[in-house]
Scaffold this active site. Structure first.
Site, PDB file in Angstrom:
ATOM      1  N   HIS A  49      15.001  18.139  52.437  1.00  0.00           N
ATOM      2  CA  HIS A  49      14.926  19.720  53.363  1.00  0.00           C
ATOM      3  C   HIS A  49      16.375  19.553  53.815  1.00  0.00           C
ATOM      4  O   HIS A  49      16.178  21.565  54.701  1.00  0.00           O
ATOM      5  CB  HIS A  49      13.985  18.509  54.476  1.00  0.00           C
ATOM      6  CG  HIS A  49      13.619  19.381  56.038  1.00  0.00           C
ATOM      7  ND1 HIS A  49      12.252  20.643  55.370  1.00  0.00           N
ATOM      8  CD2 HIS A  49      13.966  20.040  56.740  1.00  0.00           C
ATOM      9  CE1 HIS A  49      11.699  21.373  56.502  1.00  0.00           C
ATOM     10  NE2 HIS A  49      12.705  21.151  57.446  1.00  0.00           N
ATOM     11  N   HIS A  95       6.878  24.267  58.142  1.00  0.00           N
ATOM     12  CA  HIS A  95       6.840  22.838  59.018  1.00  0.00           C
ATOM     13  C   HIS A  95       4.913  22.396  58.016  1.00  0.00           C
ATOM     14  O   HIS A  95       4.115  22.388  59.170  1.00  0.00           O
ATOM     15  CB  HIS A  95       6.168  23.188  60.817  1.00  0.00           C
ATOM     16  CG  HIS A  95       7.423  22.219  61.602  1.00  0.00           C
ATOM     17  ND1 HIS A  95       7.121  21.792  62.965  1.00  0.00           N
ATOM     18  CD2 HIS A  95       8.849  22.115  61.371  1.00  0.00           C
ATOM     19  CE1 HIS A  95       7.964  20.927  62.782  1.00  0.00           C
ATOM     20  NE2 HIS A  95       8.531  21.406  62.229  1.00  0.00           N
TER      21      HIS A  95
END
Length: 736
Positions: A49, A95
């Site tokens: 990420h 998300h």
């Protein structure tokens, strides 16, 4: 050894998402065993990420420069010059994992995070968009996820006070175990008032701003870089909790200290919280950073260094401050009721030191935390080519009239009004075009300039042919912007894929990036920001490859923006672009014929550019009364959407005899638009099209109360609306 610290074991290393060879690299880099805090820091900085270790190599091939690009990828958000001393600042982020575990807070904090990315650059957010993908509507969890995610997006955006103006919602069984929540924000700044994350100067105070730090979100970035397996529900504590009212205060305070020239550098505390923001600020400026964690405002007693460094509590910023401005900045933050604490300073030794009450908890080389993150050239195999499906080989199971009524009531093509009416799309008073058209349009300040924005992708195309799918996603965004009359300027992307350690998934990622790059180069439509979300898999089953593209374009005069709704009866309707009746990977083939197969439609980028320029020129001269790009469902669905938007019928008088009727109505050939002009402008349109080598076909005229296709029973616009508007409210209202 720090007292009471856990022993570093292979199991502990693995639980931090680090592979044995990566841990070995850490040992070689620092020459000793790390402390638990240092292990957490490496885990945060080296996960997918934050480090893009599987995608960095391929992202470098994307075009990121143009004369109007002020800041490309690498900052909190991309920045483009829109003229008159103004800049548009925008980015999209995912998300996904948090929203699957805790839909409301996962989606809400996704919106909060992307808004911070924009105002950290010195921009005031003016609009938000989102792209949502859910599993099969029949799956037991889908309705719960839709309800929670939509409420979270609306709850945060509405409370913060930014209009949510556009987006998309799709359903497919491949998202059963991994919903996608991609949030995009657009802001406005002065071109001479952009703020960056690069720290400068030695001994400069590092200031913590905003809300207090808690234990929410610890390991959020690591969790976002892992597949879901058994026990996903147990990860609920890693999902952050958002407070949009605190973020609104943070926005106003940040913009005020920026205006007062207090800021050297500023960084949002997003993924990996304090760790990532501090490291990035120091490393970008070739400086070291020393933090004293006892000064960090916390909302829970007894927090450890490890917890403070990895917390992803929301509504927080880190800033390098001009020392002489400390009291002024502190007074501004106190006025807004927010925490302001000097928690460290910059150094000249390129070390990242963390102290807690005098105890040294971490001492690491700051550049290597980012620069030495693993970079993988993962094995990848191209997706095998699919066969072309001729329209003649597809036997229509329904009349074209019945097929149209069925298609517009499917989960993917039905109205998403139930979703977007939960969002405030007009707050701030500058929304010119609201959700439901090709692109949203926002007035810039008092006008006449306008910004158009949209996001799109067709995942089934990307799975069948990643290169063509990547090209098509960019081309469709280009069409969406051109259809309202806006000049497309730049894109942001959100690349959502499965496990990159599987060569076929990595092949999808590489292919889509290649297609995106080709389209951006040909259309002069550079990438200025973005996000990569990998490991979107549950028990080995990956999502469809979903490289969501967000685009921004500019209108010199927002009053000339074109909608999809014809204005009056008697207007003439034309089809621009070549129609071959391409049914491979079409929604007609999937939802009417029950066949999800074939090659997707090819994208002719030269034609896309020529058609876009032609449409924009017509819009600028006020020659178009309506315009709609053709995508899912082809011509028939586009005409139905235009009829429903205006409330009046359209009578089509001719169809192509070179293409089977179902291919003509439902084929998804690319590069096409429906244009509507006044009777008096038909000759001008025809002359222009002939001069620009544009294929143009007259379809018919507006008027009456029905959509009439040749050889078919008319469909009342009221019946179209009933079918179109009914599916989602009925689905969400059904007892769980």
């Amino acid at each position: 050894m720090i007292p009471n610290e856990p022993k570093i074991t292979p199991e502990l290393v693995a639980s931090h998402g680090l592979k044995p060879d990566e841990y070995q690299r850490i040992l070689e880099l620092i020459g000793r065993e790390p402390t638990i805090t240092e292990l957490g820091i490496f885990s945060a900085m080296w996960n997918e990420h934050c480090s893009y270790k599987s995608s960095r190599l391929h992202l470098k091939t994307l075009p990121t420069k143009a004369p109007w690009v002020i800041q490309g990828p690498g900052e909190n958000a991309g920045v483009i010059d829109i003229g008159d001393g103004l800049a548009a600042v925008f980015k999209m982020e995912s998300h996904n994992h948090p929203s699957y575990i805790e839909p409301y807070q996962g989606a809400a904090t996704g919106v909060g995070g992307i808004l911070r990315d924009v105002f950290t650059m010195g921009a005031r957010p003016i609009a938000a968009l989102n792209a949502l993908r859910f599993g099969d509507p029949a799956h037991p969890k889908t309705r719960h996820l839709v309800a929670g995610v939509v409420a979270g997006v609306g709850g945060y955006g509405n409370s913060f006070g930014v209009p949510t103006v556009g987006g998309l919602v799709g359903f497919h069984t491949r998202y059963d175990g991994n919903c996608l929540v991609n949030a995009m924000a657009v802001g406005l700044a002065r071109t001479d008032g952009i703020f960056y994350a690069k720290a400068t100067g030695v001994g400069m105070p590092i200031v913590y701003l905003g809300s207090k730090t808690g234990r929410d979100g610890i390991h959020g970035a690591t969790m976002a870089s892992a597949e879901f397996g058994e026990g996903a529900e147990e990860k609920r504590p890693t999902v952050q909790v958002g407070d949009p009212f605190a973020e609104k205060l943070l926005l106003e305070a940040c913009l005020e200290i920026m205006e007062k020239d207090c800021v050297i550098a500023i960084q949002d505390m997003g993924a990996a919280g304090l760790t990532c923001s501090a490291v990035e600020m120091g490393a970008k400026g070739d400086l070291g950073v020393e933090l004293h964690l006892e000064n960090v405002p916390t909302r829970e007693a007894g927090m450890t260094a490890y917890e403070m460094m990895l917390s992803e509590s929301q509504e927080r910023m880190l800033m390098v401050l001009k020392p002489e401005k400390e009291e002024e900045a502190k007074a501004i933050f106190r006025k807004w009721g927010l925490d302001f604490a000097v928690i460290g300073h910059t150094t000249d030794d390129l070390r990242f030191r963390i102290k807690l009450k005098g105890e040294l908890m971490a001492d690491l080389p700051i550049k290597e935390l980012g620069d030495e993150a693993p970079l993988y050239d993962r094995p990848h195999v191209p997706t095998p080519k699919k066969p072309v499906i001729a329209a003649e080989a597809v036997q229509p199971p329904l009349s074209n009239r019945d097929a149209l009524l069925k298609l517009i009531a499917t989960p993917d093509l039905s109205s998403k009004r139930w979703v977007y009416e939960q969002y405030d799309s007009i707050i701030l008073g500058n929304t010119v075009q609201r959700p439901g058209g090709d692109s949203a349009v926002i007035r810039v300040e008092n006008g006449p300039k306008g910004l158009a924005m949209t996001c799109d992708v067709t995942p089934r195309y990307c799975e069948a042919d990643p290169v063509e799918g990547g090209k098509q996603a960019v081309a469709e965004v280009y069409r969406n912007l051109s259809a309202v009359g806006a000049l497309p300027l730049a894109i942001t992307d959100n690349l959502n894929f499965g496990n990159p350690e599987r060569p076929e998934i990595m092949g999808q990622l590489v292919g889509c990036i290649r297609g995106i790059g080709e389209a951006c180069r040909e259309l002069d439509f550079p990438v200025v920001s973005g996000n990569v979300s990998l490991y979107n898999e549950t028990q080995g089953r990956a999502i469809l490859p979903t490289p969501t593209i967000g685009g921004v374009g500019v209108l010199d005069d927002f009053t000339k923006s074109v909608t999809i709704a014809p204005k009056s009866a008697g207007e003439q309707v034309f089809l621009l672009g070549e129609t071959k009746g391409w049914l491979g990977q079409s929604v007609y083939l999937r939802d009417i014929c029950g066949r999800e197969e074939g090659a997707p439609p090819p994208v002719d980028l030269t034609a896309e550019r020529r058609h876009g320029e032609f449409v924009r020129a017509l819009a600028a001269e006020g020659l178009l009364t309506a315009c709609h790009d053709l995508s899912d469902g082809g011509l028939a669905v586009a005409l139905a959407e235009m009829a429903m938007a205006s409330g009046q019928g359209i009578t089509v008088e001719t169809l192509s005899h070179d293409v089977p009727a179902h291919g003509f109505w439902f084929g998804e050939d690319q590069g096409r638009y429906v244009l509507v002009v006044r009777e008096a402008d038909v000759e001008t349109l025809a002359t222009r099209a002939a001069g620009a080598d544009i294929e143009l076909r007259r379809l018919g005229a507006t008027g009456g109360a029905a959509l009439t296709l040749p050889g078919e029973e008319p469909i009342l616009v009221k019946d179209l609306k009933d079918a179109f508007e009914s599916w989602l409210p009925a689905y969400m209202g059904r007892a769980a």
